[in-house]
Design a protein around this motif. Structure first.
Motif, mmCIF file in Angstrom:
data_model
loop_
_atom_site.group_PDB
_atom_site.id
_atom_site.type_symbol
_atom_site.label_atom_id
_atom_site.label_comp_id
_atom_site.label_asym_id
_atom_site.label_seq_id
_atom_site.Cartn_x
_atom_site.Cartn_y
_atom_site.Cartn_z
ATOM 1 N N GLY A 164 0.773 -1.256 -0.014
ATOM 2 C CA GLY A 164 -0.045 0.183 -0.096
ATOM 3 C C GLY A 164 0.762 1.190 0.100
ATOM 4 O O GLY A 164 2.090 1.128 0.000
ATOM 5 N N ALA A 165 0.178 2.471 0.255
ATOM 6 C CA ALA A 165 1.064 3.761 0.022
ATOM 7 C C ALA A 165 1.997 3.861 0.987
ATOM 8 O O ALA A 165 1.748 3.363 2.465
ATOM 9 C CB ALA A 165 -0.050 4.804 0.373
ATOM 10 N N VAL A 166 3.159 4.342 0.782
ATOM 11 C CA VAL A 166 4.150 4.532 1.690
ATOM 12 C C VAL A 166 4.782 6.177 1.624
ATOM 13 O O VAL A 166 4.499 6.589 0.613
ATOM 14 C CB VAL A 166 5.428 3.604 1.522
ATOM 15 N N ASP A 167 5.400 6.464 2.491
ATOM 16 C CA ASP A 167 5.880 7.914 2.431
ATOM 17 C C ASP A 167 7.329 8.066 1.958
ATOM 18 O O ASP A 167 7.869 8.933 1.737
ATOM 19 C CB ASP A 167 5.702 8.433 3.962
ATOM 20 N N ALA A 168 8.140 6.901 2.118
ATOM 21 C CA ALA A 168 9.350 6.617 1.837
ATOM 22 C C ALA A 168 9.863 5.202 1.471
ATOM 23 O O ALA A 168 9.265 4.324 1.902
ATOM 24 C CB ALA A 168 10.408 7.175 3.057
ATOM 25 N N CYS A 169 10.820 5.130 0.395
ATOM 26 C CA CYS A 169 11.293 3.978 0.097
ATOM 27 C C CYS A 169 12.604 3.917 -0.159
ATOM 28 O O CYS A 169 13.498 4.738 -0.434
ATOM 29 C CB CYS A 169 10.923 3.558 -1.183
ATOM 30 N N VAL A 170 13.143 3.005 0.700
ATOM 31 C CA VAL A 170 14.719 3.063 1.089
ATOM 32 C C VAL A 170 15.343 1.693 0.645
ATOM 33 O O VAL A 170 15.067 0.534 0.936
ATOM 34 C CB VAL A 170 15.275 3.338 2.394
ATOM 35 N N CYS A 171 16.166 1.984 -0.256
ATOM 36 C CA CYS A 171 16.890 0.578 -0.761
ATOM 37 C C CYS A 171 18.486 0.336 -0.359
ATOM 38 O O CYS A 171 19.358 1.135 -0.547
ATOM 39 C CB CYS A 171 16.809 0.478 -2.319
ATOM 40 N N VAL A 172 18.563 -0.685 0.471
ATOM 41 C CA VAL A 172 19.921 -1.018 1.011
ATOM 42 C C VAL A 172 20.322 -2.357 0.563
ATOM 43 O O VAL A 172 20.898 -2.924 1.209
ATOM 44 C CB VAL A 172 19.991 -0.803 2.495
ATOM 45 N N ALA A 173 19.771 -2.987 -0.450
ATOM 46 C CA ALA A 173 19.870 -4.182 -1.123
ATOM 47 C C ALA A 173 20.951 -4.201 -2.167
ATOM 48 O O ALA A 173 21.260 -3.449 -2.617
ATOM 49 C CB ALA A 173 18.377 -4.753 -1.545
ATOM 50 N N GLU A 174 21.389 -5.594 -2.281
ATOM 51 C CA GLU A 174 22.269 -5.830 -3.480
ATOM 52 C C GLU A 174 23.744 -5.154 -3.194
ATOM 53 O O GLU A 174 23.801 -4.172 -2.501
ATOM 54 C CB GLU A 174 21.498 -5.293 -4.878
ATOM 55 N N SER A 175 24.656 -5.634 -3.846
ATOM 56 C CA SER A 175 25.989 -5.044 -3.736
ATOM 57 C C SER A 175 26.544 -5.385 -5.109
ATOM 58 O O SER A 175 26.314 -6.708 -5.756
ATOM 59 C CB SER A 175 26.803 -5.743 -2.593
ATOM 60 N N GLY A 176 27.404 -4.749 -5.618
ATOM 61 C CA GLY A 176 27.994 -5.062 -7.152
ATOM 62 C C GLY A 176 29.357 -6.009 -6.652
ATOM 63 O O GLY A 176 29.854 -6.134 -5.656
#
Length: 201
Positions: A54-66
């Motif tokens: 559902g609706a969110v106020d913030a999306c933070v991505c700390v997934a994956e690494s090169g």
């Protein structure tokens, strides 16, 4: 705020959730997420994630690494595979997510030091982080409804130095509390189009 954190079970994700949960509703997501599952290598999975939470106020991505690479063996296919998650996955979180975030919501992506400093064995990581920086600058002037976007660009983290420090001799790690403060600034602040470079102690 309702904050969606992708990669919530990782080295950065776990303490970030702990830092934010006293003040906000945190939705912890990942391949085996506490609250929601997502594979950011798949646009369909990203879309399903937004639909489910559902609706969110913030999306933070700390997934994956090169992944590490050997320049003499590097190929177009290898670069594309390396970019699939950390670059295209984060880009899709924004391109798809712009239609789901609340007005004046924010995206916070994660890049890295190799956009600015060359090191052996990380050409893919350099291309990814440099591309993310350019994407953030462009998206910041294109996003509607007051949506914001920023990137946190850390060096190696102190919590990872014991495991990975031998691969990057001489690289000064950044303390976790300083890193968490950077993510919090992006989430709770008002800036947009910023690359928060957290290099050194």
């Amino acid at each position: 705020m309702r904050i969606l954190i992708i990669g919530a079970s990782g080295t950065i994700g776990r303490p970030l959730c702990s830092a934010l949960e006293p003040r906000h509703e945190v939705i912890a997501a990942g391949r085996k997420g506490r609250d929601a599952t997502v594979d950011i290598r798949s646009a369909d999975s990203i879309r399903a994630l937004y639909e489910s939470v559902g609706a969110v106020d913030a999306c933070v991505c700390v997934a994956e690494s090169g992944a590490l690479d050997r320049f003499e063996d590097l190929t177009e296919a290898g670069l594309l595979e390396n970019m699939r998650g950390k670059f295209f996955g984060q880009v899709n979180l924004v391109l798809i997510g712009q239609h789901y975030l609340n007005d004046r919501g924010s995206f916070t992506l994660t890049s890295g030091i190799f956009a600015d400093e060359a090191w052996p064995g990380v050409t893919g990581g350099a291309v990814i982080s440099g591309g993310l920086h350019s994407f953030v600058l462009s998206a910041a002037i294109e996003l509607k409804r007051g949506l914001r976007i920023n990137a946190v660009s850390p060096t190696m983290i102190t919590d990872s130095a014991e495991d990975y420090g031998h691969l990057f001799p001489g690289m000064v790690p950044v303390a976790m509390d300083r890193l968490l403060a950077g993510y919090t600034r992006c989430i709770e602040g008002r800036g947009t189009g910023q690359i928060l470079r957290l290099y050194g102690a």
